[in-house]
Design an enzyme around this catalytic site. Structure first.
Site, PDB file in Angstrom:
ATOM      1  N   HIS A 402       0.544   1.136 -41.588  1.00 56.43           N
ATOM      2  CA  HIS A 402      -0.280   0.940 -42.325  1.00 56.43           C
ATOM      3  C   HIS A 402      -1.992   0.454 -42.265  1.00 56.43           C
ATOM      4  O   HIS A 402      -2.815   0.784 -42.454  1.00 56.43           O
ATOM      5  CB  HIS A 402       0.032   0.003 -43.880  1.00 56.43           C
ATOM      6  CG  HIS A 402      -0.898  -0.206 -44.659  1.00 56.43           C
ATOM      7  ND1 HIS A 402      -0.688   0.498 -46.087  1.00 56.43           N
ATOM      8  CD2 HIS A 402      -1.518  -0.563 -45.302  1.00 56.43           C
ATOM      9  CE1 HIS A 402      -0.795   0.723 -46.657  1.00 56.43           C
ATOM     10  NE2 HIS A 402      -2.459  -0.443 -46.367  1.00 56.43           N
ATOM     11  N   GLU A 403      -1.633  -0.968 -40.897  1.00 63.12           N
ATOM     12  CA  GLU A 403      -2.611  -1.022 -41.229  1.00 63.12           C
ATOM     13  C   GLU A 403      -3.673  -0.090 -39.679  1.00 63.12           C
ATOM     14  O   GLU A 403      -5.191  -0.357 -39.856  1.00 63.12           O
ATOM     15  CB  GLU A 403      -2.984  -2.916 -40.677  1.00 63.12           C
ATOM     16  CG  GLU A 403      -2.613  -3.811 -41.874  1.00 63.12           C
ATOM     17  CD  GLU A 403      -3.383  -3.433 -43.055  1.00 63.12           C
ATOM     18  OE1 GLU A 403      -4.210  -3.134 -43.113  1.00 63.12           O
ATOM     19  OE2 GLU A 403      -2.899  -4.254 -44.143  1.00 63.12           O
ATOM     20  N   HIS A 406      -5.672   1.940 -41.376  1.00 63.73           N
ATOM     21  CA  HIS A 406      -6.462   1.623 -41.720  1.00 63.73           C
ATOM     22  C   HIS A 406      -8.007   1.605 -40.216  1.00 63.73           C
ATOM     23  O   HIS A 406      -8.837   2.208 -40.414  1.00 63.73           O
ATOM     24  CB  HIS A 406      -6.962   0.309 -42.445  1.00 63.73           C
ATOM     25  CG  HIS A 406      -6.516   0.036 -43.434  1.00 63.73           C
ATOM     26  ND1 HIS A 406      -6.827   1.074 -44.654  1.00 63.73           N
ATOM     27  CD2 HIS A 406      -5.389  -0.965 -44.242  1.00 63.73           C
ATOM     28  CE1 HIS A 406      -5.975   0.918 -45.998  1.00 63.73           C
ATOM     29  NE2 HIS A 406      -5.284  -0.139 -46.009  1.00 63.73           N
ATOM     30  N   HIS A 409      -8.926   4.987 -38.852  1.00 61.47           N
ATOM     31  CA  HIS A 409      -9.708   5.599 -40.180  1.00 61.47           C
ATOM     32  C   HIS A 409     -11.440   4.750 -39.545  1.00 61.47           C
ATOM     33  O   HIS A 409     -12.051   5.515 -39.470  1.00 61.47           O
ATOM     34  CB  HIS A 409      -9.627   5.469 -41.407  1.00 61.47           C
ATOM     35  CG  HIS A 409     -10.037   5.823 -42.511  1.00 61.47           C
ATOM     36  ND1 HIS A 409     -10.138   5.366 -43.729  1.00 61.47           N
ATOM     37  CD2 HIS A 409     -11.418   6.782 -42.490  1.00 61.47           C
ATOM     38  CE1 HIS A 409     -10.864   6.676 -45.051  1.00 61.47           C
ATOM     39  NE2 HIS A 409     -11.937   7.480 -43.770  1.00 61.47           N
TER      40      HIS A 409
END
Length: 611
Positions: A402-403, A406, A409
């Protein structure tokens, strides 16, 4: 050699005691020296930025002279802002390494104050630009030399009604540091001052507790351990009920103050207007979920049946319904799993995440005083950073994935966008992180035929949707109600919030579960509530991510290219439009309804396999 490394990693992830920060090997700590080599360098840069703030004031009254003059100011402002951003993330991340080390709190507090000074120094800019005749401002926005600032300038025009006079903007800018008091007090109370009672683990050994460890033990197959971890987790919050109630009230009052000052009808309107998100998107999310709670009630019934308990309790919600077939996952194995199941995103993506993980992006294991939770951070001019408290389970592997979404991105955006449009909003941020999660779990499921493993992974998918869509929507419903109460003089006392929390949990989970008394304090441990109306974006993000991941897996190259292009766009357009370009329309209810359908279909398969 590899077995020795994995043994050490497993001990760091779930040892009997928390190590001192200095005892964690360097390869598992992030490299903040990539931002500032030494504290002396930080101090030197701090002093330089502070001394240059008057340069910003020299442009007062000149911005409308010409596009070139405006550009000259923007470049100066960006230069100082980029350097200030580096100092800010360095100081704060340093303080998160050990919240009990007071020597790291000073720089974090000082740079926060400097950020307020910076905001005050440029507070005249927006009013001055908006005082220009609208047609002239549109000409500036279309000027070639201001091309990278065109979207922010158009945004100023859109939000003109909520910009105040220069004097009023200065007052609001100077109030910024004060407005963070509630959040800062909550953070220090829960991360540095709270002590969680020790518990006995599955083998009867006494183990020290932190928030992360308590949450990890809620997944224990032994019910007495789960019950003990649940009690340990909520005991200090219950003892601090009135203090936390005061910090929460401070947040509510601050949100109400700023919304009223900026002439919004509510803090919700203000929060969503920042990204041009219609309030109808928020309301329709809550309505869509609350109109489709029957699958959740079915899931609670299945959970009680598979656990073989007469009564399902809140501390039974996180334990896998079948024995964990993955056992404890060492950090090295977690990385390899991530690389394998994110392969559909392509070679460049994969190469970069490998380089990042091995190159000092991640701070991996818990240590004494370390802040709770996980996040991805960094700023323009730095590589991304991933903060974790890794405790050896599949859930933490998914947190890493998940991180990393980020972080990638950020990596793509900062590589492809100028500073003015590099920052993406939370609405799209949660799409990038959750697309990674959905791809990871889909890849793992696709390779799994074993009945027990498949049951485990189906349960994991149900839990992802329960915690990220249903649960976060319940949080969103809670936020909407408490801010409404604050505006109308309703009950926002700790006891009032406890009762509201109970009623929402009863609504979302149904009569098939016992709402244990300690859970009524759960609202008190949600840090995201101190950033009002943040959490709903987890639910919308998961919905969009599910659609994007499905397209990537079904269509391959074309969908992957659309998705990676979306990652490069940063904040160069409104999030609804950026997602349309990637292939998802969040102004319609279809993405949310599709996730509810996936939840029901996953539940169907799990019920069949569980017979």
């Amino acid at each position: 050699m590899k077995s020795d490394i994995k043994k050490k990693e497993l001990e760091l992830g779930r040892g009997s005691s928390l190590p001192e920060r200095s005892a964690v090997p360097a390869e598992y700590r992030w490299k903040l020296e990539d931002i500032c080599a030494t504290r002396e360098d930080w101090e030197k840069s701090f002093a330089e930025i502070k001394s240059r703030l008057p340069e910003l004031a020299a442009y007062r009254g000149t911005l409308a002279q010409s596009p070139e003059k405006m550009l000259e100011f923007f470049k100066l402002r960006d230069e100082l802002s980029i350097e200030l951003g580096k100092l800010y993330v360095y100081a704060n991340m340093k303080s998160h390494e050990d919240t009990g080390d007071s020597s790291n709190q000073g720089p974090a507090n000082r740079v926060s104050a400097l950020a307020v000074e910076f905001s005050a120094a440029v507070s005249y800019v927006t009013p001055e630009i908006l005082s220009m005749p609208e047609e002239r401002l549109r000409e500036f926005a279309a000027a070639p030399c201001l091309a990278e600032y065109a979207f922010p300038l158009r945004e100023l025009l859109r939000r003109k009604a909520h910009v105040l006079s220069e004097a009023e903007e200065l007052i609001l800018a100077r109030s910024g540091d004060m407005a963070q008091t509630a959040d800062n007090a909550f953070s220090m109370l829960t991360n540095a001052d709270m002590e969680f009672p020790p518990i006995r683990d599955e083998e009867g050994k006494k183990v020290e507790m932190s928030e992360e460890r308590a949450v990890a033990y809620l997944r224990s197959p032994k019910r007495s351990v789960r019950r003990a971890a649940f009690a340990s987790l909520y005991e200090p919050y219950s003892k601090m009920k009135n203090t936390i109630g005061a910090t929460f009230d401070g947040m509510l009052k601050s949100a109400k103050f700023y919304a009223e000052c900026r002439r919004y009808g509510s803090p919700l309107e203000e929060a969503l207007d920042a990204d041009n998100i219609p309030v109808s998107v928020y309301d329709s999310l809550v309505s869509a979920i609350e109109d489709n709670l029957a699958p959740m009630y079915r899931y609670m019934k299945l959970r009680r049946k598979m656990l073989g308990v007469k009564e399902l309790h809140m501390y039974d919600l996180y334990v896998p319904l079948v024995e964990d077939p993955y056992k404890e996952i060492a950090w090295s194995d977690a990385k390899e799993m991530m690389y394998r199941y994110l392969a559909p995103l392509g070679g460049q993506y994969l190469e970069q995440i490998k380089a990042g993980v091995e190159g000092g992006w991640a701070d991996v294991f818990p240590n004494k005083g370390k802040r709770s939770g996980a996040y991805s951070w960094g700023t323009y001019g730095t590589h991304p950073y991933i903060f974790m408290n890794y405790t050896n389970n599949l859930n933490d592997v998914l947190t890493l994935v998940h991180e990393m979404g980020h972080s990638m991105h950020s990596w793509y955006s900062r590589k492809n966008q100028p500073y003015a449009t590099a920052d993406y909003c939370i609405f799209t941020a949660e799409v990038a992180s959750t697309t990674n999660e959905v791809l990871f779990l889909s890849g793992l499921l696709a390779e799994t035929d074993d009945r027990k493993k498949r049951l485990y992974l189906l349960n994991r998918r149900l839990e992802n949707i329960r915690t990220t869509v249903y649960r976060q929507t319940m949080f969103a419903s809670f936020e909407r109600e408490v801010h409404k109460r604050a505006a109308e003089g309703g009950d926002t006392t700790p006891d009032g919030l406890k009762q509201l929390w109970y009623e929402l949990n009863r609504k979302y989970y149904g009569e098939g579960i016992t709402i244990d008394e300690p859970l009524k304090m759960e609202w008190a441990r949600i840090p995201h509530f101190y950033t009002p109306f943040y959490v709903y974006q987890y639910a919308t993000g998961y919905s969009a991510a599910t659609a994007l991941a499905s397209a990537i897996l079904e269509q391959g190259g074309p969908a992957t290219r659309r998705y990676l292009s979306f990652l490069t766009k940063g904040g160069s357009d409104y999030p609804i439009e950026l997602l349309k370009g990637a292939g998802v329309d969040m102004s319609t209810p279809q993405p949310v309804e599709a996730v509810i359908k996936q939840f029901s279909e996953t539940l169907d398969e799990m019920e069949e396999l569980a017979k």
